[in-house]
Design a protein around this motif. Structure first.
Motif, PDB file in Angstrom:
ATOM      1  N   ARG A  20      -9.876   0.699 -10.333  1.00  0.00           N
ATOM      2  CA  ARG A  20     -10.022  -0.569  -9.580  1.00  0.00           C
ATOM      3  C   ARG A  20      -9.553  -0.401  -8.144  1.00  0.00           C
ATOM      4  O   ARG A  20     -10.152  -0.947  -7.223  1.00  0.00           O
ATOM      5  N   ARG A  21      -8.462   0.333  -7.948  1.00  0.00           N
ATOM      6  CA  ARG A  21      -7.967   0.582  -6.590  1.00  0.00           C
ATOM      7  C   ARG A  21      -9.023   1.313  -5.771  1.00  0.00           C
ATOM      8  O   ARG A  21      -9.326   0.943  -4.631  1.00  0.00           O
ATOM      9  N   GLU A  22      -9.599   2.344  -6.355  1.00  0.00           N
ATOM     10  CA  GLU A  22     -10.618   3.119  -5.657  1.00  0.00           C
ATOM     11  C   GLU A  22     -11.889   2.296  -5.427  1.00  0.00           C
ATOM     12  O   GLU A  22     -12.552   2.437  -4.404  1.00  0.00           O
ATOM     13  N   ALA A  23     -12.221   1.412  -6.375  1.00  0.00           N
ATOM     14  CA  ALA A  23     -13.425   0.592  -6.254  1.00  0.00           C
ATOM     15  C   ALA A  23     -13.344  -0.366  -5.065  1.00  0.00           C
ATOM     16  O   ALA A  23     -14.367  -0.686  -4.455  1.00  0.00           O
ATOM     17  N   ILE A  24     -12.132  -0.820  -4.737  1.00  0.00           N
ATOM     18  CA  ILE A  24     -12.005  -1.718  -3.587  1.00  0.00           C
ATOM     19  C   ILE A  24     -11.682  -0.955  -2.301  1.00  0.00           C
ATOM     20  O   ILE A  24     -11.456  -1.552  -1.255  1.00  0.00           O
ATOM     21  N   GLY A  25     -11.676   0.367  -2.397  1.00  0.00           N
ATOM     22  CA  GLY A  25     -11.511   1.205  -1.212  1.00  0.00           C
ATOM     23  C   GLY A  25     -10.103   1.291  -0.661  1.00  0.00           C
ATOM     24  O   GLY A  25      -9.913   1.557   0.515  1.00  0.00           O
ATOM     25  N   LYS A  26      -9.113   1.092  -1.504  1.00  0.00           N
ATOM     26  CA  LYS A  26      -7.718   1.166  -1.059  1.00  0.00           C
ATOM     27  C   LYS A  26      -7.124   2.528  -1.417  1.00  0.00           C
ATOM     28  O   LYS A  26      -7.351   3.052  -2.505  1.00  0.00           O
ATOM     29  N   SER A  27      -6.355   3.062  -0.498  1.00  0.00           N
ATOM     30  CA  SER A  27      -5.667   4.319  -0.776  1.00  0.00           C
ATOM     31  C   SER A  27      -4.429   4.046  -1.627  1.00  0.00           C
ATOM     32  O   SER A  27      -3.973   2.899  -1.749  1.00  0.00           O
ATOM     33  N   LEU A  28      -3.887   5.093  -2.161  1.00  0.00           N
ATOM     34  CA  LEU A  28      -2.657   4.992  -2.944  1.00  0.00           C
ATOM     35  C   LEU A  28      -1.541   4.419  -2.071  1.00  0.00           C
ATOM     36  O   LEU A  28      -0.823   3.509  -2.485  1.00  0.00           O
ATOM     37  N   ARG A  29      -1.419   4.930  -0.855  1.00  0.00           N
ATOM     38  CA  ARG A  29      -0.372   4.472   0.057  1.00  0.00           C
ATOM     39  C   ARG A  29      -0.542   3.001   0.441  1.00  0.00           C
ATOM     40  O   ARG A  29       0.428   2.251   0.483  1.00  0.00           O
ATOM     41  N   GLN A  30      -1.774   2.597   0.734  1.00  0.00           N
ATOM     42  CA  GLN A  30      -2.023   1.193   1.084  1.00  0.00           C
ATOM     43  C   GLN A  30      -1.639   0.269  -0.072  1.00  0.00           C
ATOM     44  O   GLN A  30      -1.011  -0.772   0.134  1.00  0.00           O
ATOM     45  N   THR A  31      -2.038   0.657  -1.259  1.00  0.00           N
ATOM     46  CA  THR A  31      -1.763  -0.176  -2.427  1.00  0.00           C
ATOM     47  C   THR A  31      -0.269  -0.230  -2.709  1.00  0.00           C
ATOM     48  O   THR A  31       0.280  -1.302  -2.976  1.00  0.00           O
ATOM     49  N   ALA A  32       0.393   0.912  -2.643  1.00  0.00           N
ATOM     50  CA  ALA A  32       1.843   0.954  -2.883  1.00  0.00           C
ATOM     51  C   ALA A  32       2.568   0.087  -1.852  1.00  0.00           C
ATOM     52  O   ALA A  32       3.489  -0.658  -2.203  1.00  0.00           O
ATOM     53  N   ARG A  33       2.147   0.167  -0.598  1.00  0.00           N
ATOM     54  CA  ARG A  33       2.774  -0.638   0.451  1.00  0.00           C
ATOM     55  C   ARG A  33       2.606  -2.136   0.154  1.00  0.00           C
ATOM     56  O   ARG A  33       3.552  -2.915   0.288  1.00  0.00           O
ATOM     57  N   ALA A  34       1.404  -2.527  -0.251  1.00  0.00           N
ATOM     58  CA  ALA A  34       1.137  -3.935  -0.567  1.00  0.00           C
ATOM     59  C   ALA A  34       1.977  -4.415  -1.749  1.00  0.00           C
ATOM     60  O   ALA A  34       2.341  -5.584  -1.833  1.00  0.00           O
ATOM     61  N   LEU A  35       2.295  -3.509  -2.662  1.00  0.00           N
ATOM     62  CA  LEU A  35       3.105  -3.850  -3.836  1.00  0.00           C
ATOM     63  C   LEU A  35       4.604  -3.698  -3.572  1.00  0.00           C
ATOM     64  O   LEU A  35       5.417  -3.971  -4.458  1.00  0.00           O
ATOM     65  N   ARG A  36       4.950  -3.220  -2.362  1.00  0.00           N
ATOM     66  CA  ARG A  36       6.337  -2.962  -2.009  1.00  0.00           C
ATOM     67  C   ARG A  36       6.967  -1.937  -2.959  1.00  0.00           C
ATOM     68  O   ARG A  36       8.093  -2.082  -3.422  1.00  0.00           O
ATOM     69  N   ARG A  37       6.189  -0.913  -3.249  1.00  0.00           N
ATOM     70  CA  ARG A  37       6.632   0.198  -4.103  1.00  0.00           C
ATOM     71  C   ARG A  37       6.330   1.509  -3.396  1.00  0.00           C
ATOM     72  O   ARG A  37       5.558   1.558  -2.449  1.00  0.00           O
ATOM     73  N   SER A  38       6.872   2.592  -3.896  1.00  0.00           N
ATOM     74  CA  SER A  38       6.597   3.898  -3.300  1.00  0.00           C
ATOM     75  C   SER A  38       5.263   4.440  -3.810  1.00  0.00           C
ATOM     76  O   SER A  38       4.845   4.113  -4.935  1.00  0.00           O
ATOM     77  N   PRO A  39       4.598   5.262  -3.005  1.00  0.00           N
ATOM     78  CA  PRO A  39       3.367   5.897  -3.474  1.00  0.00           C
ATOM     79  C   PRO A  39       3.608   6.745  -4.729  1.00  0.00           C
ATOM     80  O   PRO A  39       2.760   6.817  -5.612  1.00  0.00           O
ATOM     81  N   GLY A  40       4.787   7.357  -4.814  1.00  0.00           N
ATOM     82  CA  GLY A  40       5.116   8.160  -5.991  1.00  0.00           C
ATOM     83  C   GLY A  40       5.168   7.323  -7.255  1.00  0.00           C
ATOM     84  O   GLY A  40       4.723   7.740  -8.317  1.00  0.00           O
ATOM     85  N   TRP A  41       5.737   6.123  -7.132  1.00  0.00           N
ATOM     86  CA  TRP A  41       5.801   5.221  -8.284  1.00  0.00           C
ATOM     87  C   TRP A  41       4.395   4.859  -8.747  1.00  0.00           C
ATOM     88  O   TRP A  41       4.094   4.932  -9.934  1.00  0.00           O
ATOM     89  N   LEU A  42       3.531   4.484  -7.801  1.00  0.00           N
ATOM     90  CA  LEU A  42       2.172   4.097  -8.172  1.00  0.00           C
ATOM     91  C   LEU A  42       1.418   5.277  -8.768  1.00  0.00           C
ATOM     92  O   LEU A  42       0.690   5.126  -9.752  1.00  0.00           O
ATOM     93  N   SER A  43       1.605   6.449  -8.212  1.00  0.00           N
ATOM     94  CA  SER A  43       0.975   7.643  -8.772  1.00  0.00           C
ATOM     95  C   SER A  43       1.438   7.884 -10.203  1.00  0.00           C
ATOM     96  O   SER A  43       0.639   8.205 -11.088  1.00  0.00           O
ATOM     97  N   ASP A  44       2.735   7.721 -10.437  1.00  0.00           N
ATOM     98  CA  ASP A  44       3.270   7.892 -11.788  1.00  0.00           C
ATOM     99  C   ASP A  44       2.663   6.881 -12.761  1.00  0.00           C
ATOM    100  O   ASP A  44       2.350   7.214 -13.898  1.00  0.00           O
ATOM    101  N   VAL A  45       2.484   5.641 -12.308  1.00  0.00           N
ATOM    102  CA  VAL A  45       1.875   4.622 -13.163  1.00  0.00           C
ATOM    103  C   VAL A  45       0.424   4.990 -13.463  1.00  0.00           C
ATOM    104  O   VAL A  45      -0.027   4.937 -14.605  1.00  0.00           O
TER     105      VAL A  45
END
Length: 87
Positions: free
Chosen positions: A40-65
């Motif tokens: 879903r993240r890729e479908a809306i064209g958001k990078s891992l970093r952009q999404t993590a920033r919007a969630l107020r989380r680290s990119p590493g956390w989102l990658s782990d999820v």
């Protein structure tokens, strides 16, 4: 006879204990949900970093999820709602 992978990653044949099956199912669910979050993240064209920033989380956390490695211990229902709402 069925095959399953135990907690050490070894393939076993026969019957798994209830605890081993529960762990296997939980891992499968995390992997499916993580893959869906990434898709879903890729479908809306958001990078891992952009999404993590919007969630107020680290990119590493989102990658782990997304890869079902870690992060799940810190994925509360409210945080999951936030991820779903964003994506």
């Amino acid at each position: 006879m069925s095959a399953y992978t135990d907690s050490t990653g070894r393939v076993r044949y026969g019957f798994a204990s209830a605890e081993e099956m529960e762990s296997f199912v939980a891992t499968e669910r995390r992997e499916c949900l993580g893959a869906e979050i990434r898709a879903r993240r890729e479908a809306i064209g958001k990078s891992l970093r952009q999404t993590a920033r919007a969630l107020r989380r680290s990119p590493g956390w989102l990658s782990d999820v997304e890869t079902a490695r870690g992060g799940w211990s810190r994925l509360s229902p409210s945080t999951l709602d936030e991820v779903v709402g964003l994506l």
